[in-house]
Enzyme design. Structure first.
Site, PDB file in Angstrom:
ATOM      1  N   SER A 119       4.499   0.998  -1.266  1.00 30.95           N
ATOM      2  CA  SER A 119       5.579   0.820  -2.236  1.00 30.95           C
ATOM      3  C   SER A 119       5.429  -0.518  -2.946  1.00 30.95           C
ATOM      4  CB  SER A 119       6.948   0.884  -1.537  1.00 30.95           C
ATOM      5  OG  SER A 119       7.095  -0.196  -0.633  1.00 30.95           O
TER       6      SER A 119
ATOM      7  N   HIS B  14      -3.221 -12.317  -2.935  1.00 31.64           N
ATOM      8  CA  HIS B  14      -3.159 -11.532  -1.705  1.00 31.64           C
ATOM      9  C   HIS B  14      -1.777 -11.678  -1.096  1.00 31.64           C
ATOM     10  CE1 HIS B  14      -4.667 -10.704   2.631  1.00 31.64           C
ATOM     11  NE2 HIS B  14      -4.322  -9.584   2.023  1.00 31.64           N
ATOM     12  N   ASP B  15      -1.118 -10.579  -0.800  1.00 31.48           N
ATOM     13  CA  ASP B  15       0.277 -10.634  -0.367  1.00 31.48           C
ATOM     14  C   ASP B  15       0.472 -11.476   0.885  1.00 31.48           C
ATOM     15  OD1 ASP B  15      -0.932  -8.757   1.310  1.00 31.48           O
ATOM     16  OD2 ASP B  15       0.305  -7.076   0.657  1.00 31.48           O
ATOM     17  N   THR B  16      -0.469 -11.426   1.820  1.00 30.56           N
ATOM     18  CA  THR B  16      -0.319 -12.244   3.024  1.00 30.56           C
ATOM     19  C   THR B  16      -0.437 -13.724   2.703  1.00 30.56           C
ATOM     20  OG1 THR B  16      -1.270 -10.448   4.341  1.00 30.56           O
ATOM     21  CG2 THR B  16      -1.106 -12.601   5.389  1.00 30.56           C
TER      22      THR B  16
ATOM     23  N   ALA C 188       0.801  -1.222   0.000  1.00 25.19           N
ATOM     24  CA  ALA C 188       0.000   0.000   0.000  1.00 25.19           C
ATOM     25  C   ALA C 188       0.838   1.278   0.000  1.00 25.19           C
ATOM     26  CB  ALA C 188      -0.937   0.003   1.206  1.00 25.19           C
TER      27      ALA C 188
END
Length: 492
Positions: free
Chosen positions: A15, A239-241, A13
């Protein structure tokens, strides 16, 4: 064995990065290609993401790969959750996507719960209620007659929209869609009952695909721009997580994870969603993972507290992390304890003053030095982790014998040791680059280099250095936890 290269795009959110991953002799190596800012743009009282700027940065990274004559096997993109892009019937982007920080959703949950109960929304989706979830974003936009939404033919989540710009193919990747609060957690498909309540047709969404799916190849236009060939783009865990959790180097399934950064996410991998009265009360969430897993987790305040304090201290002195940790070690233990998730720490004008005020109002001594405040934050986070860990084990009924800490916070040796002390179990720290590694390894699984989660995690475990911490001072931490629980129950 021939070196195999993969190209990962990891967008946060604030970089983004493009990263080259090389798999050689059953080990993985990473190299950062580009790093760039990701700005929220405020205009006409709305908050947007500049999706074409992000697309431009992805192309720049691919151009560098082309100039270096590196033959990459595939490309994968992960981003933050919930935000979407509207596409018209001609396949064109109708507007820049709204950011989850846009204020139009503040009252959306309360308005939607007049139509359908909060319990029903959670019961269908298993997702914790947060006003910026996609369900509430689209409901708010529908209520205000958003013309981009009305004119849209398809709604794409951020990683899927960027993959579409590269390939011309539209999909809905499962893990990113699971953050929306619009998927039925058990059926793993869009919940038409909730979509009907907000006036959105299921046809507005592209078909759901799962991590490892080949979306398509680079379009001829992108090939001409970058100088690359028709390389496949893979739907990784968008999703990054989810990508980060895929990189946990666990030896079996008796583990919990803590994705540690500005915010912390603690959870387990499960085969099924856990949705009941207690999980609803405790505000736990069920998000999609790889190979059909569910990430049952809780959001916790993380290093946000210290980052805000550091920003204030910088006015007088820019304390390095080693300086802060050294000063914290010299401070008296357990003298100051806070609840890190107390609303008063959400976004105060001064975090230092908020911590001091909390201690004063809870009849504790007031910390004055940067060492005392840093120790207060670290010990309080560890105690909060213990509380969430205890609830997690109770809700899941799962035996957990190790906590894997991943992400940037895994480099914080002091907090890692304190967390082990607080939980009373082994803590294994690393990898710090979990999201990028997970992205790349899902591409490797799609290409056949690894076959499943187990072999993927074995390769990761053999490629990275982790640090193990064993619990110490159990009796002291037990007394401190009793003090913390008293404060938590009487939280101001």
């Amino acid at each position: 064995m021939k070196d195999t290269y993969f190209f990962a795009v990891d967008l946060g959110a604030t970089s983004g990065r493009t990263i080259l991953g090389k798999v050689i002799d059953q080990k993985i190596e990473l190299r950062e290609i580009t790093r760039f800012p990701n700005h929220i743009i405020q205009s006409c009282n709305r908050f947007y993401w500049d999706i074409l700027a992000l697309y431009h940065e992805i192309l720049n990274g691919l151009k560098i790969i082309s100039k270096e004559n590196i033959e990459i096997s595939s490309i994968g993109i992960d981003t933050w959750g919930v935000d979407v892009v509207f596409i018209d019937k001609n396949g064109e982007i109708l507007s820049n996507p709204y950011s989850y920080r846009d204020p139009c959703t503040i009252d959306s949950p309360a308005q939607l719960f007049k139509k359908v109960s909060k319990e029903k929304v959670y019961g269908n989706t298993g997702i914790q209620i947060m006003n910026f979830n996609t369900l509430f974003q689209l409901f708010a936009q529908k209520q205000r007659n958003c013309q981009a939404l009305e004119a849209s033919d398809k709604i794409l989540f951020m990683p899927d929209a960027l993959s579409y710009l590269l390939t011309g193919k539209m999909v809905t990747e499962y893990t990113i869609a699971s953050t929306s609060q619009m998927l039925n957690a058990n059926k793993r498909e869009f919940d038409e009952e909730l979509l009907n309540e907000i006036g959105i047709s299921k046809d507005k969404f592209a078909p759901i695909v799962f991590p490892g799916h080949i979306i398509g190849n680079l379009s001829k236009e992108v090939q001409e721009i970058t100088g690359l060939s028709d390389i496949p783009v893979i739907a990784v865990a968008g999703h990054d997580t989810a990508s980060a959790v895929a990189a946990v180097p666990a030896k079996d399934d008796h583990f919990a994870y803590l994705s540690s950064g500005t915010w912390s996410l603690m959870g387990i991998e499960n085969s099924d969603a856990i949705i009941n009265e207690n999980s609803f009360k405790e505000n736990f969430t069920n998000e999609g993972g790889i190979q059909g897993t569910i990430r049952f987790l809780k959001n916790i305040c993380g290093m946000w507290l210290l980052e805000r304090c550091r920003a204030e201290w910088e006015k007088e002195h820019n304390y390095s992390y080693p300086e802060l940790i050294d000063a914290a070690l010299k401070a008296e233990p357990f003298k100051y304890i806070i609840n890190p998730d107390s609303p008063c720490f959400a976004n105060p004008s001064s975090m230092i003053d908020a911590i001091k005020s909390y201690c004063k109002q809870t009849s504790q001594p007031v910390p004055t030095t940067y060492g005392e405040i840093t120790r207060c934050i670290f010990e309080s986070l560890a105690l909060r982790y213990r509380q969430v860990f205890t609830t997690l084990t109770n809700l899941s009924g799962k035996e957990i014998n190790v906590l894997h800490i991943i992400g940037g916070g895994s480099k914080n040796a002091l907090l890692n040791q304190l967390t082990s002390n607080a939980l009373g179990i082994e803590v294994v720290a690393g990898p710090s680059e979990a999201t990028a590694i997970g992205n790349i390894m899902i591409q490797a699984m799609s290409s056949g280099i690894v076959s499943d989660i187990k072999s993927m995690r074995t390769l990761i475990k053999d490629s990275i250095d982790t640090v193990a911490y064993q619990p110490e001072d159990g009796e002291l931490w037990g007394k401190a936890y009793d003090k913390y629980l008293t404060l938590f129950r009487n939280d101001i």
